[in-house]
Enzyme design. Structure first.
Site, PDB file in Angstrom:
ATOM      1  N   ARG A 280      10.501  63.220  28.342  1.00  0.00           N
ATOM      2  CA  ARG A 280      10.143  63.936  29.566  1.00  0.00           C
ATOM      3  C   ARG A 280       8.634  64.037  29.738  1.00  0.00           C
ATOM      4  O   ARG A 280       7.902  64.226  28.774  1.00  0.00           O
ATOM      5  CB  ARG A 280      10.747  65.341  29.543  1.00  0.00           C
ATOM      6  CG  ARG A 280      12.252  65.327  29.590  1.00  0.00           C
ATOM      7  CD  ARG A 280      12.805  66.687  29.920  1.00  0.00           C
ATOM      8  NE  ARG A 280      12.546  67.706  28.935  1.00  0.00           N
ATOM      9  CZ  ARG A 280      13.380  68.068  27.972  1.00  0.00           C
ATOM     10  NH1 ARG A 280      14.538  67.457  27.846  1.00  0.00           N
ATOM     11  NH2 ARG A 280      13.061  69.039  27.138  1.00  0.00           N
TER      12      ARG A 280
ATOM     13  N   HIS B 147      15.102  63.818  23.643  1.00  0.00           N
ATOM     14  CA  HIS B 147      15.100  64.170  25.067  1.00  0.00           C
ATOM     15  C   HIS B 147      13.746  64.737  25.471  1.00  0.00           C
ATOM     16  O   HIS B 147      13.204  64.376  26.509  1.00  0.00           O
ATOM     17  CB  HIS B 147      16.211  65.191  25.365  1.00  0.00           C
ATOM     18  CG  HIS B 147      17.547  64.584  25.590  1.00  0.00           C
ATOM     19  ND1 HIS B 147      18.149  64.581  26.817  1.00  0.00           N
ATOM     20  CD2 HIS B 147      18.406  63.965  24.755  1.00  0.00           C
ATOM     21  CE1 HIS B 147      19.331  63.989  26.731  1.00  0.00           C
ATOM     22  NE2 HIS B 147      19.505  63.610  25.479  1.00  0.00           N
TER      23      HIS B 147
END
Length: 182
Positions: free
Chosen positions: A56, A52
């Site tokens: 980003r 994750h």
């Protein structure tokens, strides 16, 4: 109240990626609100968190908020887009709470959502499409998350379902149910 979006769907459907895409196009400062606690001894969990993080943009601020979600939302400024990932993990952090404490926590969250001037994007898992869990804690989790998602969806400008690698805008395709009667 800022713009409120809910992105829901099953595991590994791409809901976090869709929410990240929406946040990137918000034209606002993005704050990623991670509800997961880190468990350094759990290598597989750490790999999920790292995946994750790697997706980003570097200029996004990340806040680790396993418990105090309402306070974090309330502190946001209008030029911010908060991406809350995920409500399922947040709910799991409170499974030991009794019904009264849990109901108060949800009431506080839903009230806060209506007062925040920042945009908010919530990611939530759909857990009620399979078998009824065999254990009380599994049923409690499923029921609490399902109820929270339904109540939050009523407040949202847009609700998306991500499944099978496709995004469906439920706000344009469906008709919302009235608030649940307890």
């Amino acid at each position: 109240m800022g713009k409120v979006i809910l992105v829901t769907g099953p595991a590994r459907s791409g809901k976090s990626e869709w929410a990240e895409n929406l946040a990137m196009h918000s034209q606002k400062v993005v704050v990623y609100v991670a509800t997961a606690a880190e468990y350094p001894g759990d290598e597989e969990w750490q790999k999920r968190i790292q995946a994750h993080q790697n997706r980003r943009p570097q200029d996004w601020l990340t806040l680790s908020v396993p418990m105090e979600l309402s306070a974090t939302l309330a502190a946001a400024t209008p030029n911010t887009c908060l991406l809350v990932d995920s409500l399922g993990t947040w709910v799991a952090n409170f499974l030991e709470e009794d019904k009264i404490s849990w109901d108060n926590k949800i009431a506080e969250l839903l009230e806060t959502v209506q007062l925040v001037a920042a945009d908010m994007i919530f990611v939530a898992e759909e857990v009620g499409w399979g078998l009824v869990p065999a254990y009380p804690s599994g049923r409690l989790f499923r029921d609490r998350l399902g109820s929270l998602v339904r109540q939050l969806a009523i407040l949202c400008d847009t609700v998306y379902l991500v499944t099978g690698g496709h995004v469906l805008n439920l706000s344009t395709l469906g008709t919302p149910l009235p608030p649940p009667r307890e």
